[in-house]
Write a protein that holds these residues in place. Structure first.
Motif, PDB file in Angstrom:
ATOM      1  N   VAL A  59       0.819  -1.211   0.000  1.00  0.00           N
ATOM      2  CA  VAL A  59       0.000   0.000   0.000  1.00  0.00           C
ATOM      3  C   VAL A  59       0.853   1.261   0.000  1.00  0.00           C
ATOM      4  O   VAL A  59       2.030   1.242   0.378  1.00  0.00           O
ATOM      5  N   ARG A 107      -4.624  -0.144   6.226  1.00  0.00           N
ATOM      6  CA  ARG A 107      -5.184  -0.493   4.917  1.00  0.00           C
ATOM      7  C   ARG A 107      -6.709  -0.524   4.992  1.00  0.00           C
ATOM      8  O   ARG A 107      -7.304  -1.048   5.929  1.00  0.00           O
ATOM      9  N   THR A 112      -5.100   5.858   2.585  1.00  0.00           N
ATOM     10  CA  THR A 112      -4.234   4.710   2.333  1.00  0.00           C
ATOM     11  C   THR A 112      -4.829   3.882   1.197  1.00  0.00           C
ATOM     12  O   THR A 112      -6.004   3.510   1.253  1.00  0.00           O
ATOM     13  N   VAL A 113      -4.024   3.621   0.177  1.00  0.00           N
ATOM     14  CA  VAL A 113      -4.539   2.918  -1.007  1.00  0.00           C
ATOM     15  C   VAL A 113      -3.593   1.801  -1.423  1.00  0.00           C
ATOM     16  O   VAL A 113      -2.381   1.861  -1.192  1.00  0.00           O
ATOM     17  N   ARG A 121      -7.357  -7.953  -1.333  1.00  0.00           N
ATOM     18  CA  ARG A 121      -7.770  -7.040  -0.249  1.00  0.00           C
ATOM     19  C   ARG A 121      -7.889  -7.880   1.024  1.00  0.00           C
ATOM     20  O   ARG A 121      -8.948  -8.324   1.412  1.00  0.00           O
ATOM     21  N   ASN A 246     -13.067   5.027   2.132  1.00  0.00           N
ATOM     22  CA  ASN A 246     -11.992   4.404   1.352  1.00  0.00           C
ATOM     23  C   ASN A 246     -12.580   3.308   0.455  1.00  0.00           C
ATOM     24  O   ASN A 246     -13.398   2.505   0.903  1.00  0.00           O
ATOM     25  N   ASP A 248     -11.528   0.545  -0.512  1.00  0.00           N
ATOM     26  CA  ASP A 248     -11.238  -0.826  -0.094  1.00  0.00           C
ATOM     27  C   ASP A 248     -11.716  -1.133   1.323  1.00  0.00           C
ATOM     28  O   ASP A 248     -11.499  -2.241   1.820  1.00  0.00           O
TER      29      ASP A 248
END
Length: 342
Positions: A59, A107, A112-113, A121, A246, A248
């Motif tokens: 990440v 994460r 945060t990506v 994931r 986010n 994710d």
């Protein structure tokens, strides 16, 4: 949130109905007085300052930084469903004492990506821990004091257990909550199972869809349930709730809880680390464990005392809920300062 087994211990003693859940083992735990200044309420600080970004393995990790660049490093880790704003009052206290404080978005949270769309994931404990180790590498932090609660407590303990050379000292809320997949397969008393409704909800596709559609209100309910005496205002919650947008976030949360119930696989390259933890890894770095009303009967720390083999203290925060650093910032900051001297 916290481990199923810990909650069972609390519930069995009849004290978890209103919650979700010392240098030797014989020494009594210190009890922090509950006074007007202990619970932060809506908090003193409403900003984390500029958010920075750094490579952290799989990440690109966002983080806030406080204090002098040459100060003793401290890495503070948040839980679910929270974010670095849990440390909005703690970090300035530590910075004023000369510490360099790093507070990352884990994460699935905030800016945060993942660097690749192809990366799984994955929310399992060692994956999250390795992100933090990778961030420390990028920031050239060889060793830091680690502190956290909920997912953050688990992550900090995993690092201390697997890579003690990276951890100078440890402050984990709720003590040793490293996930034990085998133990998580054991059924609990019916009343205790009720407390984990959200984990069983997440185990279904309806739960995934429901969390994706309602995460703002869902997580606000968790806040209220986990910290029933914390009278946070809407602005305080909304600052953290932004992190749940986010892209994710849902995938990471759902995988984390399904993995903990052995309903979703981990990744093979983390298996050796998980096996070492499953074998009963202990923590030898100096540690101060904190407990609160959330821990119920387990708040005395006896259930996990043997897991800590180095210098050790345990402190009890009566009247405080699950989000200890945000509810009791001075007590949490003091524990960080004190563990640096153990």
């Amino acid at each position: 949130m916290i481990s199923r087994r810990r909650f069972t211990q609390a519930f069995a003693a009849g004290v978890a109905a209103t919650s979700l859940a010392a240098c030797s083992s014989s020494a009594p735990a210190a009890v922090a007085p509950v006074g007007a200044g202990l619970r932060a309420g809506s908090g003193k600080n409403t900003s984390l300052g500029p958010i920075k970004q750094a490579d952290a393995g799989a990440v690109s990790m966002a983080y806030a930084e406080f204090g002098p660049a040459g100060g003793q490093p401290v890495v503070l880790l948040h839980g679910w469903p929270y974010d670095p704003y849990s440390y909005a009052d703690v970090a300035p206290l530590l910075a004023a004492a000369g510490f360099r404080v790093i507070v990352p978005f884990l994460r699935g949270y905030g800016p945060t990506v993942f660097k690749s769309a192809a990366t799984v994931r994955n929310g399992q404990q060692t994956a999250v821990a390795l992100d933090v180790v990778a961030l420390m590498d990028t920031l050239k932090i060889g060793k830091a004091i680690l502190g956290g609660y909920d997912w953050g407590s688990r992550t900090a303990a995993v690092i201390a257990a697997l890579w003690p050379e990276r951890c100078q000292a440890l402050v984990p809320v709720s003590g040793y909550i490293v996930t034990d997949l085998k133990a998580n397969q054991q059924p609990l008393a019916p009343a205790a199972e009720l407390g984990w409704w959200y984990q069983y909800y997440f185990a279904t596709e309806r739960g995934r869809a429901g969390y994706a559609a309602n995460r703002h209100d869902f997580n606000k309910l968790i806040w209220k349930t986990a910290s029933p005496a914390w009278n946070f205002d809407d602005a305080t919650y909304d600052r953290s709730a932004a992190a749940f947008d986010n892209p994710d976030h849902v995938a990471i949360v759902i995988h984390n809880y399904r993995w903990r119930l052995s309903l979703a696989p981990g990744e093979p390259h983390y298996e050796a680390y998980e096996q070492k933890l499953a074998a009963g890894a202990t923590i030898g770095v100096p540690s101060i464990t904190l407990s609160s009303d959330f821990d119920g009967a387990a708040k005395d720390g006896k259930a996990y005392r043997a897991r800590f083999t180095g210098k050790y203290e345990h402190r009890i925060l009566d009247g405080i809920g699950h989000n200890v650093p945000q509810e009791a910032p001075q007590s949490f900051a003091t524990a960080i300062m004190d563990v640096a001297k153990l």
